[in-house]
Design a protein around this motif. Structure first.
Motif, PDB file in Angstrom:
ATOM      1  N   ARG A 181       6.565  -4.176   4.292  1.00  0.00           N
ATOM      2  CA  ARG A 181       7.460  -4.674   5.347  1.00  0.00           C
ATOM      3  C   ARG A 181       6.664  -5.295   6.491  1.00  0.00           C
ATOM      4  N   LEU A 182       5.487  -4.743   6.750  1.00  0.00           N
ATOM      5  CA  LEU A 182       4.635  -5.311   7.790  1.00  0.00           C
ATOM      6  C   LEU A 182       4.197  -6.719   7.412  1.00  0.00           C
ATOM      7  N   GLY A 183       3.877  -6.916   6.139  1.00  0.00           N
ATOM      8  CA  GLY A 183       3.397  -8.224   5.704  1.00  0.00           C
ATOM      9  C   GLY A 183       4.509  -9.236   5.461  1.00  0.00           C
ATOM     10  N   LEU A 184       5.639  -8.778   4.895  1.00  0.00           N
ATOM     11  CA  LEU A 184       6.690  -9.707   4.490  1.00  0.00           C
ATOM     12  C   LEU A 184       7.925  -9.653   5.383  1.00  0.00           C
TER      13      LEU A 184
ATOM     14  N   THR B  44       1.121   0.248  -3.066  1.00  0.00           N
ATOM     15  CA  THR B  44       1.430  -0.494  -1.842  1.00  0.00           C
ATOM     16  C   THR B  44       2.595   0.209  -1.153  1.00  0.00           C
ATOM     17  N   PRO B  45       2.345   0.907  -0.040  1.00  0.00           N
ATOM     18  CA  PRO B  45       3.442   1.619   0.629  1.00  0.00           C
ATOM     19  C   PRO B  45       4.474   0.648   1.179  1.00  0.00           C
ATOM     20  N   ALA B  46       5.705   1.106   1.221  1.00  0.00           N
ATOM     21  CA  ALA B  46       6.802   0.251   1.678  1.00  0.00           C
ATOM     22  C   ALA B  46       6.560  -0.264   3.093  1.00  0.00           C
ATOM     23  N   TRP B  47       6.002   0.571   3.962  1.00  0.00           N
ATOM     24  CA  TRP B  47       5.805   0.150   5.347  1.00  0.00           C
ATOM     25  C   TRP B  47       4.809  -1.010   5.434  1.00  0.00           C
ATOM     26  N   LEU B  48       3.798  -0.996   4.541  1.00  0.00           N
ATOM     27  CA  LEU B  48       2.807  -2.066   4.573  1.00  0.00           C
ATOM     28  C   LEU B  48       3.416  -3.371   4.065  1.00  0.00           C
TER      29      LEU B  48
ATOM     30  N   ALA C   4      10.666  -8.246   2.252  1.00  0.00           N
ATOM     31  CA  ALA C   4      10.193  -7.124   1.435  1.00  0.00           C
ATOM     32  C   ALA C   4      11.330  -6.490   0.655  1.00  0.00           C
ATOM     33  N   THR C   5      12.572  -6.673   1.099  1.00  0.00           N
ATOM     34  CA  THR C   5      13.705  -6.091   0.367  1.00  0.00           C
ATOM     35  C   THR C   5      13.776  -6.605  -1.063  1.00  0.00           C
TER      36      THR C   5
END
Length: 307
Positions: free
Chosen positions: A255-258, A249-253, A262-263
């Protein structure tokens, strides 16, 4: 002991209460009918602290209440709910403790390893001093400061800086399982961030330990003594479930979802439970694979079936 518990119907609370069968338990719940249904009628349930003038009748208070921090995006409204569900009840409990003449001997109050912010790969214990601006740290700092106001010659305060609690029927692991069981499990982001975890049984055992040891006070990392990276956690979970470990799960995805939440999954906390161990606490599950085998592996399914 006569013990007041908040958050008794939550993930940790429901695991803790069966171990307090020899104590007199009062649970604070906004839904008494549900609390009795989930916890049994051997306890007392109160709907509001306004029913109590002070807390002199109690030997201990265990404060586990709080809106789950990872369930939803951190909108301004959700942030307010996360904060107030922790700070308000804690301040009310402290006010009640201070209002009496014979206060509880111990006040155990929740916190989280989010207090430390992103520490990358360095290991640390409770002595680490942190002052950062991220949301998780600010939530925990004010939560802890509110609880510490109860400290006195008569009342000791213990703070639970909790990591990811591993249990099959709740918490982060329960939300992760479906993807792994379908073969879609894998590391998050780079996978290099440390993932501070603790088995639910050790979480409960640790709380009972603090209750019984009068020298215990201050902050305690409720994390296993062998923290692992997210990559190692993910690989071990897939191994225990006999599932592949290909997906990332890439970090950008994330962050997009959460969003900002996401942190919680991307920050790194290599937290060590030094103070618990210095007091003589022994973990039942110090190693991750053993903890996961017991929680979601073949052995757990056999035990659950009664075979």
């Amino acid at each position: 002991m006569n013990i007041l518990v908040t958050g008794g119907t939550g993930f940790i609370g429901k695991a803790l209460l069966p171990h307090l069968t020899h104590e007199r338990i009062t649970v604070l719940s906004r839904n008494p009918a549900r609390a009795y249904q989930q916890l049994g009628h051997h306890i007392t349930v109160i709907e509001t602290l306004h029913e109590l003038k002070d807390l002199d009748a109690f030997d201990a208070v265990i404060n586990l209440a709080g809106e789950p921090i990872i369930n939803k995006r951190w909108t301004d409204r959700q942030k307010q709910e996360i904060c107030q569900s922790r700070w308000t009840i804690t301040r009310e409990l402290v006010d009640k403790i201070k209002a009496g003449t014979n206060p509880p001997e111990i006040f155990i109050s929740g916190s989280a390893v989010g207090f430390y912010g992103d520490q990358q790969s360095r290991s640390f214990d409770e002595s680490l001093e942190v002052n950062c601006q991220d949301f998780a740290h600010q939530v925990c700092r004010q939560w802890e400061e509110a609880a510490q106001a109860a400290q006195s010659e008569r009342t000791r305060v213990c703070l639970l800086r909790t990591g990811i609690v591993l249990g099959r029927h709740g918490g982060a692991l329960a939300r992760m399982l479906p993807a792994y069981q379908l073969g879609f499990g894998g590391p998050i982001g780079t996978g290099e961030q440390y993932f501070p975890w603790i088995h639910l049984q050790d979480m409960v055992k640790g709380i009972l330990f603090l209750l019984k040891h009068p020298e215990a006070n201050g902050a305690y990392n409720f994390t296993a003594p062998n923290p692992v990276t997210n990559q190692e956690f993910s690989r071990t979970l897939a191994k225990v479930l006999h599932r592949p470990h290909f997906f990332k799960t890439p970090a950008w995805l994330l962050r997009l979802g959460l969003g900002e939440a996401a942190t919680l999954l991307l920050d790194s906390q290599r937290a060590l439970p030094k103070r618990l161990q210095d007091h003589g606490f022994h973990f039942c599950f110090p190693k991750l694979e053993h903890a996961l085998e017991e929680t979601v592996g073949d052995k757990s399914r056999i035990d659950a079936s009664g075979v």
